[in-house]
Design a protein around this motif. Structure first.
Motif, PDB file in Angstrom:
ATOM      1  N   SER A 188       0.873  -1.183   0.000  1.00 27.12           N
ATOM      2  CA  SER A 188       0.000   0.000   0.000  1.00 27.12           C
ATOM      3  C   SER A 188       0.908   1.231   0.000  1.00 27.12           C
ATOM      4  O   SER A 188       2.013   1.201   0.548  1.00 27.12           O
ATOM      5  N   TYR A 189       0.426   2.270  -0.647  1.00 28.90           N
ATOM      6  CA  TYR A 189       1.154   3.523  -0.538  1.00 28.90           C
ATOM      7  C   TYR A 189       1.001   4.033   0.896  1.00 28.90           C
ATOM      8  O   TYR A 189       0.186   3.541   1.669  1.00 28.90           O
ATOM      9  N   GLU A 190       1.777   5.044   1.230  1.00 27.50           N
ATOM     10  CA  GLU A 190       1.772   5.569   2.589  1.00 27.50           C
ATOM     11  C   GLU A 190       0.460   6.293   2.875  1.00 27.50           C
ATOM     12  O   GLU A 190      -0.238   6.729   1.970  1.00 27.50           O
ATOM     13  N   THR A 191       0.160   6.480   4.125  1.00 27.19           N
ATOM     14  CA  THR A 191      -0.938   7.375   4.497  1.00 27.19           C
ATOM     15  C   THR A 191      -0.389   8.807   4.539  1.00 27.19           C
ATOM     16  O   THR A 191       0.821   9.011   4.719  1.00 27.19           O
ATOM     17  N   PRO A 192      -1.283   9.784   4.418  1.00 23.96           N
ATOM     18  CA  PRO A 192      -0.820  11.177   4.575  1.00 23.96           C
ATOM     19  C   PRO A 192      -0.122  11.392   5.923  1.00 23.96           C
ATOM     20  O   PRO A 192       0.864  12.128   6.008  1.00 23.96           O
ATOM     21  N   ALA A 235       1.500  10.634  -0.751  1.00 23.75           N
ATOM     22  CA  ALA A 235       0.111  10.696  -0.266  1.00 23.75           C
ATOM     23  C   ALA A 235      -0.137  11.953   0.570  1.00 23.75           C
ATOM     24  O   ALA A 235       0.672  12.312   1.436  1.00 23.75           O
ATOM     25  N   GLY A 236      -1.251  12.612   0.296  1.00 22.64           N
ATOM     26  CA  GLY A 236      -1.623  13.793   1.054  1.00 22.64           C
ATOM     27  C   GLY A 236      -1.032  15.081   0.513  1.00 22.64           C
ATOM     28  O   GLY A 236      -1.413  16.173   0.917  1.00 22.64           O
ATOM     29  N   LYS A 237      -0.078  14.960  -0.444  1.00 25.18           N
ATOM     30  CA  LYS A 237       0.557  16.155  -1.012  1.00 25.18           C
ATOM     31  C   LYS A 237      -0.187  16.635  -2.245  1.00 25.18           C
ATOM     32  O   LYS A 237       0.204  17.611  -2.879  1.00 25.18           O
ATOM     33  N   ASN A 238      -1.184  15.855  -2.635  1.00 27.94           N
ATOM     34  CA  ASN A 238      -1.858  16.116  -3.884  1.00 27.94           C
ATOM     35  C   ASN A 238      -3.302  15.678  -3.694  1.00 27.94           C
ATOM     36  O   ASN A 238      -3.554  14.691  -3.019  1.00 27.94           O
ATOM     37  N   ARG A 239      -4.240  16.388  -4.321  1.00 30.96           N
ATOM     38  CA  ARG A 239      -5.628  15.978  -4.144  1.00 30.96           C
ATOM     39  C   ARG A 239      -5.953  14.688  -4.897  1.00 30.96           C
ATOM     40  O   ARG A 239      -6.862  13.969  -4.547  1.00 30.96           O
ATOM     41  N   GLN A 240      -5.187  14.417  -5.974  1.00 29.11           N
ATOM     42  CA  GLN A 240      -5.460  13.165  -6.693  1.00 29.11           C
ATOM     43  C   GLN A 240      -4.916  11.973  -5.911  1.00 29.11           C
ATOM     44  O   GLN A 240      -3.969  12.107  -5.159  1.00 29.11           O
ATOM     45  N   GLY A 241      -5.541  10.814  -6.137  1.00 24.61           N
ATOM     46  CA  GLY A 241      -5.041   9.607  -5.476  1.00 24.61           C
ATOM     47  C   GLY A 241      -3.797   9.091  -6.177  1.00 24.61           C
ATOM     48  O   GLY A 241      -3.327   9.675  -7.150  1.00 24.61           O
ATOM     49  N   LEU A 242      -3.260   7.989  -5.648  1.00 27.55           N
ATOM     50  CA  LEU A 242      -2.043   7.397  -6.205  1.00 27.55           C
ATOM     51  C   LEU A 242      -2.382   6.081  -6.879  1.00 27.55           C
ATOM     52  O   LEU A 242      -3.211   5.340  -6.369  1.00 27.55           O
ATOM     53  N   ASN A 243      -1.730   5.802  -8.001  1.00 32.83           N
ATOM     54  CA  ASN A 243      -1.862   4.456  -8.554  1.00 32.83           C
ATOM     55  C   ASN A 243      -0.640   4.065  -9.373  1.00 32.83           C
ATOM     56  O   ASN A 243       0.087   4.913  -9.896  1.00 32.83           O
ATOM     57  N   HIS A 244      -0.456   2.766  -9.490  1.00 27.34           N
ATOM     58  CA  HIS A 244       0.758   2.228 -10.110  1.00 27.34           C
ATOM     59  C   HIS A 244       0.827   2.581 -11.605  1.00 27.34           C
ATOM     60  O   HIS A 244       1.911   2.786 -12.150  1.00 27.34           O
ATOM     61  N   GLU A 245      -0.330   2.698 -12.260  1.00 33.85           N
ATOM     62  CA  GLU A 245      -0.327   3.032 -13.697  1.00 33.85           C
ATOM     63  C   GLU A 245       0.298   4.413 -13.919  1.00 33.85           C
ATOM     64  O   GLU A 245       1.070   4.611 -14.849  1.00 33.85           O
ATOM     65  N   ASP A 246      -0.040   5.359 -13.034  1.00 32.03           N
ATOM     66  CA  ASP A 246       0.548   6.702 -13.167  1.00 32.03           C
ATOM     67  C   ASP A 246       2.058   6.652 -12.977  1.00 32.03           C
ATOM     68  O   ASP A 246       2.811   7.359 -13.636  1.00 32.03           O
ATOM     69  N   VAL A 247       2.476   5.808 -12.048  1.00 28.66           N
ATOM     70  CA  VAL A 247       3.916   5.665 -11.792  1.00 28.66           C
ATOM     71  C   VAL A 247       4.600   5.184 -13.074  1.00 28.66           C
ATOM     72  O   VAL A 247       5.621   5.728 -13.509  1.00 28.66           O
ATOM     73  N   LEU A 248       4.018   4.161 -13.721  1.00 27.82           N
ATOM     74  CA  LEU A 248       4.629   3.611 -14.935  1.00 27.82           C
ATOM     75  C   LEU A 248       4.605   4.634 -16.075  1.00 27.82           C
ATOM     76  O   LEU A 248       5.572   4.758 -16.824  1.00 27.82           O
ATOM     77  N   ARG A 249       3.484   5.345 -16.198  1.00 29.65           N
ATOM     78  CA  ARG A 249       3.366   6.311 -17.305  1.00 29.65           C
ATOM     79  C   ARG A 249       4.421   7.409 -17.160  1.00 29.65           C
ATOM     80  O   ARG A 249       5.114   7.760 -18.105  1.00 29.65           O
ATOM     81  N   LEU A 250       4.572   7.917 -15.960  1.00 28.99           N
ATOM     82  CA  LEU A 250       5.568   8.959 -15.730  1.00 28.99           C
ATOM     83  C   LEU A 250       6.952   8.434 -16.086  1.00 28.99           C
ATOM     84  O   LEU A 250       7.757   9.121 -16.692  1.00 28.99           O
TER      85      LEU A 250
END
Ligand code: HPA
Length: 275
Positions: A188-192, A235-250
């Motif tokens: 899991s990603y971190e909590t804020p 997490a918590g630094k951005n209003r959007q959530g986190l997901n692995h697809e975004d990580v790969l795309r970046l």
């Protein structure tokens, strides 16, 4: 035989595969950074599972192959894909690629990863040279091993070249920052709240890999450099959530910048005339 434990048979197999090449630099590619492989010349590769005790890597975006070839004039051994605590491996097992690199004669390792940016200076797409780490997993690859020692980690990460590298990359519109990387187990990603805690303790970015590999590299006397690609705000630094697809795309959007970074890093970090 326990997977990824004793790598001596795999090292012999890899030695045979590499011959006559003798790369002195190993690179571990983080999520999404495999685009660099298109620049590898005179290359050959083999899947991890062709080596005794090495399972396929299970995570999407982590290829699970070892490549050898010439990258920007330097002979390199590239691990595309790594093992993580969150797959159920322990901290010793996840270091098997780096132990293998040491065993086949590599003297330096460049560890790369995707990381969440905590420091306000970091934006997605930036690179961060790791200057130090914070290990929040409670795990250490040397626990209980005959290789255990009280390793000195006070100067673990190569960074003398930072200012020059940053200047050269800035001229190509590529942002290089530096900072402390925190290691969390995931998946899991971190909590804020965790991110706030990490921030107050000095972490600039957070990742689920790299740190055990750096500890083992030091244990075997390899020089270590580590670079994070900031793929998202933590997490918590951005209003959007986190997901692995975004990580790969970046990661894949950053291929050109990563090429520039490696080219310049090789010149500044590797001894001149090294191949
Ligand atoms: N946290 C931990 N690991 C990561 C992140 C993150 O936000 N992004 C990419 N790897």
């Amino acid at each position: 035989m326990t997977l990824l434990d004793d790598i001596s048979a795999a090292a012999q197999e890899l030695d045979l595969f590499l011959s006559p090449m003798q790369p002195h630099l190993a690179i571990v590619l983080g999520s999404g950074l495999s685009g660099i492989l298109t620049k590898l010349e005179q290359q050959k590769s083999l899947p991890y599972e062709h080596l005794s005790g090495f399972p396929a890597t299970g995570v999407k975006g982590h290829g699970g192959r070892i490549h050898v070839g010439t990258l920007f004039g330097t002979s390199v051994l590239i691990f595309n894909g790594r093992y993580h605590l969150y797959e159920g491996y322990d901290a010793w097992q996840v270091t098997a690629p780096v132990r293998l690199a040491a065993q086949v004669g590599c003297q330096r390792v460049l560890l790369t990863n995707a990381a969440g940016g905590i420091d306000a200076l970091l934006s997605p797409g930036d690179f961060m040279l790791v200057t130090d780490h914070l290990n929040f997993t409670g795990a250490n690859p040397l626990i209980g091993r005959s290789e255990r020692q009280f390793s000195d980690l006070s100067q673990l990460y190569a960074q003398d070249f930072y200012t020059e590298l940053r200047t050269q990359l800035a001229a190509a519109q590529i942002q290089l920052q530096r900072g402390i990387l925190a290691w969390m187990s995931g998946p899991s990603y971190e909590t804020p709240a965790e991110v706030n805690a990490l921030e107050s303790l000095g972490a600039a970015a957070v990742s689920m890999s790299t740190i055990p590999e750096a500890i083992i590299a030091r244990r075997y006397g390899l020089e270590v450099a580590a670079v994070s690609l900031i793929t998202n705000l933590a997490a918590g630094k951005n209003r959007q959530g986190l997901n692995h697809e975004d990580v790969l795309r970046l990661g894949s959007q950053s291929t050109r910048a990563f090429e520039q970074l490696l080219k310049k890093l090789f010149v500044l970090w590797l001894p001149s005339g090294s191949v």
